[in-house]
Design a protein around this motif. Structure first.
Motif, PDB file in Angstrom:
ATOM      1  N   LEU A 251      14.770  23.036  81.771  1.00 50.66           N
ATOM      2  CA  LEU A 251      14.893  22.841  80.412  1.00 50.66           C
ATOM      3  C   LEU A 251      14.656  24.295  79.768  1.00 50.66           C
ATOM      4  O   LEU A 251      15.007  24.339  78.563  1.00 50.66           O
ATOM      5  N   LEU A 252      14.619  25.226  80.576  1.00 46.72           N
ATOM      6  CA  LEU A 252      14.421  26.676  80.043  1.00 46.72           C
ATOM      7  C   LEU A 252      15.775  27.199  79.423  1.00 46.72           C
ATOM      8  O   LEU A 252      16.841  27.174  80.271  1.00 46.72           O
ATOM      9  N   VAL A 253      15.342  27.734  78.060  1.00 47.23           N
ATOM     10  CA  VAL A 253      16.862  28.323  77.439  1.00 47.23           C
ATOM     11  C   VAL A 253      16.352  29.684  76.858  1.00 47.23           C
ATOM     12  O   VAL A 253      17.185  30.468  76.670  1.00 47.23           O
ATOM     13  N   GLY A 254      15.079  30.027  76.760  1.00 49.48           N
ATOM     14  CA  GLY A 254      14.538  31.331  76.388  1.00 49.48           C
ATOM     15  C   GLY A 254      13.221  31.825  76.769  1.00 49.48           C
ATOM     16  O   GLY A 254      12.367  30.783  77.024  1.00 49.48           O
ATOM     17  N   GLY A 255      13.165  32.703  77.128  1.00 52.18           N
ATOM     18  CA  GLY A 255      11.850  33.485  77.284  1.00 52.18           C
ATOM     19  C   GLY A 255      11.695  34.871  76.969  1.00 52.18           C
ATOM     20  O   GLY A 255      12.503  35.793  76.903  1.00 52.18           O
ATOM     21  N   PHE A 256      10.487  35.189  76.111  1.00 51.59           N
ATOM     22  CA  PHE A 256      10.005  36.615  75.881  1.00 51.59           C
ATOM     23  C   PHE A 256       8.560  36.654  75.701  1.00 51.59           C
ATOM     24  O   PHE A 256       7.766  35.801  75.562  1.00 51.59           O
ATOM     25  N   SER A 257       8.124  38.161  75.896  1.00 56.06           N
ATOM     26  CA  SER A 257       6.742  38.295  75.749  1.00 56.06           C
ATOM     27  C   SER A 257       6.367  39.005  74.385  1.00 56.06           C
ATOM     28  O   SER A 257       7.144  39.643  73.883  1.00 56.06           O
ATOM     29  N   LYS A 258       5.330  38.042  73.894  1.00 57.11           N
ATOM     30  CA  LYS A 258       4.969  38.524  72.259  1.00 57.11           C
ATOM     31  C   LYS A 258       4.029  39.948  72.374  1.00 57.11           C
ATOM     32  O   LYS A 258       4.307  41.025  71.879  1.00 57.11           O
ATOM     33  N   ASP A 259       3.535  39.955  73.647  1.00 54.02           N
ATOM     34  CA  ASP A 259       2.496  41.148  73.814  1.00 54.02           C
ATOM     35  C   ASP A 259       2.048  41.089  75.272  1.00 54.02           C
ATOM     36  O   ASP A 259       2.550  40.411  76.075  1.00 54.02           O
TER      37      ASP A 259
ATOM     38  N   ALA B 125       2.993  35.174  76.407  1.00 55.42           N
ATOM     39  CA  ALA B 125       4.726  34.988  76.267  1.00 55.42           C
ATOM     40  C   ALA B 125       5.088  33.543  75.934  1.00 55.42           C
ATOM     41  O   ALA B 125       4.085  32.601  75.934  1.00 55.42           O
ATOM     42  N   TYR B 126       6.127  33.392  75.786  1.00 60.10           N
ATOM     43  CA  TYR B 126       6.932  31.925  75.029  1.00 60.10           C
ATOM     44  C   TYR B 126       8.222  31.672  75.958  1.00 60.10           C
ATOM     45  O   TYR B 126       8.764  32.538  76.109  1.00 60.10           O
ATOM     46  N   PHE B 127       8.191  30.544  76.195  1.00 56.14           N
ATOM     47  CA  PHE B 127       9.331  29.932  76.725  1.00 56.14           C
ATOM     48  C   PHE B 127       9.912  28.684  75.921  1.00 56.14           C
ATOM     49  O   PHE B 127       9.162  27.863  75.463  1.00 56.14           O
ATOM     50  N   PHE B 128      11.217  28.727  75.524  1.00 60.62           N
ATOM     51  CA  PHE B 128      11.809  27.683  74.496  1.00 60.62           C
ATOM     52  C   PHE B 128      12.384  26.928  75.741  1.00 60.62           C
ATOM     53  O   PHE B 128      13.106  27.146  76.570  1.00 60.62           O
ATOM     54  N   LEU B 129      12.464  25.510  75.265  1.00 62.60           N
ATOM     55  CA  LEU B 129      13.061  24.496  75.868  1.00 62.60           C
ATOM     56  C   LEU B 129      14.380  23.954  75.309  1.00 62.60           C
ATOM     57  O   LEU B 129      14.274  23.758  74.215  1.00 62.60           O
ATOM     58  N   SER B 130      15.218  23.331  76.262  1.00 60.11           N
ATOM     59  CA  SER B 130      16.489  22.776  75.459  1.00 60.11           C
ATOM     60  C   SER B 130      16.133  21.456  74.633  1.00 60.11           C
ATOM     61  O   SER B 130      17.119  21.307  74.109  1.00 60.11           O
ATOM     62  N   ASP B 131      15.188  20.809  74.841  1.00 60.50           N
ATOM     63  CA  ASP B 131      14.840  19.815  74.144  1.00 60.50           C
ATOM     64  C   ASP B 131      14.081  19.988  72.807  1.00 60.50           C
ATOM     65  O   ASP B 131      13.780  18.883  72.174  1.00 60.50           O
TER      66      ASP B 131
END
Length: 589
Positions: A433-441, A445-451
């Motif tokens: 379901l992963l559509v995005g990932g990035f490190s805040k610091d 980190a955050y992962f955005f899901l397609s749902d």
């Protein structure tokens, strides 16, 4: 009188029959490392002149997934396997074992003819002792690291004293001379000496043919050209470095004899109108009675006998389209990943696979019973995570991930690995379901899901925080809730900004300090807001911030774009295919 005549006739027939029975196919494949075709032609080498010779090319098709450096490791591996580097995975002279999924001629012949006599005699030891160690283990004779003179002496001996079926030999003096002093007297002398050794081999083959009636195919080639005009080095995609030759003692088919001036890709002065290096191995196999199979996914086809489609290569504009050359009246069966998807007239000379799935795809085109293959697309990147200044993570659509060493600019050894709750605690259930990932610091980190949900990943504890996933709404991500299920990719930008790209070709800019979407968004991704990205606004599959000066955009068709953060525009020359050259180790084997 009649009986005497009859006995003579029978004797003649028996002799003819004996010759026919013993006319066994044999192959001698002669390699001349670093031999520049134009220099050999200018010297009018007498023994090369005994053969049919054509210009050819190495290095794959530049800008596509078949591209490879014009150095010895990839070159000899392509000659011996019939596939480009994106399949055999020998990316440099220091590579280890070639990908066993694409065996060398040594193993192909041994598997098909268990009793064949096979030998490999080389100056450069890496061929036998590095790339194809396992394959040559089944040979009857191997020698590595010998001088060119010793190589020639031994092969002459093998031709005279053994029932040799396939011999590969490698001369290295021309390449050494080029590296030492470039084009000049020493290089020309090395070519002349190598030609003299070729003459001894040709004489010995002719003597053996006269004695046994065996049917010998002699092929001569080189792995790469040299940089112009000095000739010291090689490795790049230039006309001189990509130009090689193929020589044969037999008449070949049209791929060998006919230059095609109408190929769509006219780079390097039309060099792609000549035969590619990948056609050598299939030629050896066919002469030995071993017909190439569709499932082998060879990037070449035989230069002998029935012709397949020729000049098969991707279109420059999309990895869904490929072209070929053929004036034959038959039908071409087109298979994708082993399943036939179409049958079209050979003279159509091109095909658009509008239903092509994302990621790497193997097409095989069969005409006259002869298959030839082409790999399009590349590693299907699902999303990425910019962990720190030294490493990034790539999550692939097959559920695996790759740890990428940014210092060495290559994937760490041992990857890809599966995404599990051991490798990424708490993430495994959401890997598809992963559509995005990035490190805040450094710690979050955050992962955005397609749902429409998201995960918060604790980098210090190396696990998903408890209580996640949570919904992306205007409480958790102010201003983003409306677009929760429309996210295509996320890019950590400079300062406190995150660029969030949507499926419809728009983007949002999120401010982590203010914790909300900036006013005025979403905006369209066009050549005003993102110079050089406008044409690919809806094709963005993943992004990665490399450092404060550059970022990467990975497209759905397996290509990527390098984006300059400093100048705020896409770099010239992109998109390019993801290959083992520009992203070492990222491609799954």
């Amino acid at each position: 009188m009649a009986s005497r005549w009859l006995r003579g006739l029978c004797l003649a027939l028996l002799c003819t029959l004996a010759t026919w029975v013993h006319a066994a196919p044999k192959v001698l494949l002669v390699g001349m490392d670093g031999a520049q075709y134009e220099k050999m032609q200018a010297l009018q080498l007498p023994n090369l002149a005994r053969l049919n010779v054509t210009r050819a090319y190495t290095g794959g098709v530049n800008g596509t997934s078949s591209a490879q450096p014009t150095v010895s490791g990839p070159g000899w591996s392509t000659i011996l396997t019939g596939v480009w580097m994106n399949k055999h995975q020998v990316t440099s002279n220091s590579s280890g074992l070639a990908n066993p999924q694409y065996p060398s001629l040594f193993k192909r012949i041994r598997d098909a003819r268990p009793n064949a006599y096979i030998a490999s005699v080389t100056d450069w030891a890496a061929i036998n002792q590095q790339f194809f160690t396992n394959d040559v283990a089944g040979n009857n004779f191997n020698a590595s690291g010998w001088t060119d003179a010793a190589v020639a002496d031994k092969v002459v001996e093998l031709l005279k004293t053994t029932p040799a079926d396939f011999i590969f030999l490698h001369f290295d003096d021309p390449d050494h001379a080029g590296h030492d002093s470039g084009f000049g007297t020493a290089y020309n002398d090395a070519l002349r000496n190598t030609d003299a050794r070729l003459g001894r081999l040709l004489d010995t083959v002719q003597q053996r043919q006269a004695q046994t009636g065996d049917d010998w195919l002699v092929l001569v080639t080189t792995d790469h050209g040299r940089e112009a005009p000095l000739g010291y080095n090689h490795g790049s995609q230039t006309t001189s470095e990509k130009t090689i030759f193929i020589a044969s003692n037999k008449a070949m088919n049209a791929e060998f004899t006919q230059f095609v001036s109408s190929v769509p890709n006219q780079d390097f002065g039309g060099l792609y109108g000549y035969a590619p290096q990948t056609w050598i191995a299939p030629t050896v196999l066919r002469h030995l009675g071993i017909e190439p199979k569709m499932e082998w996914l060879l990037d070449g086809a035989p230069l002998l006998g029935a012709e397949p489609v020729r000049k098969l290569m991707p279109a420059t504009s999309t990895s869904q389209t490929f072209s070929w050359y053929s004036l034959q009246s038959g039908m071409v069966d087109i298979a994708r990943n082993g399943s036939v998807i179409a049958s079209v007239p050979a003279m159509q000379q091109g095909y658009l696979d509008s239903a092509a799935p994302e990621g790497s795809r193997d097409y095989t085109l069969t005409l006259n019973g002869t298959p030839i293959s082409l790999r399009l697309g590349s590693a299907a990147v699902r999303t990425t995570l910019d962990w720190d200044a030294t490493r990034s993570y790539f999550f692939l659509k097959d559920g695996s991930y790759v740890r990428y060493n940014q210092t060495l600019d290559r994937a760490d050894s041992g990857y890809p690995q599966p995404v599990t709750d051991s490798t990424w605690p708490g993430l495994a259930a959401y890997k598809d379901l992963l559509v995005g990932g990035f490190s805040k610091d450094a710690s979050t980190a955050y992962f955005f899901l397609s749902d429409g949900r998201y995960l918060r990943y604790n980098k210090s504890a190396d696990k998903v925080d408890a209580g996640y996933p949570k919904a992306i709404d205007n409480s958790s991500w102010p201003g983003l809730g409306t677009y929760a299920t429309q996210i295509a990719a996320t890019l950590r930008w400079t300062g406190s900004k995150v660029q969030i790209f949507l499926k419809d070709g728009r983007y949002l800019r999120y401010d982590l300090t203010a914790d909300k979407v900036d006013t005025g968004y979403p905006k369209p991704v066009n050549d005003s807001s993102w110079p050089g990205l406008g044409a690919y606004a809806t094709q963005i599959a993943a992004t990665l911030k490399w450092d404060d000066t550059r970022a990467y955009f990975f497209l759905k068709d397996g290509r990527y774009i390098r984006y300059s953060i400093t100048s705020d525009r896409a770099d010239a020359g992109y998109p390019q295919a993801i290959t083992a050259s520009n992203w070492p180790g990222l491609l799954p084997q």
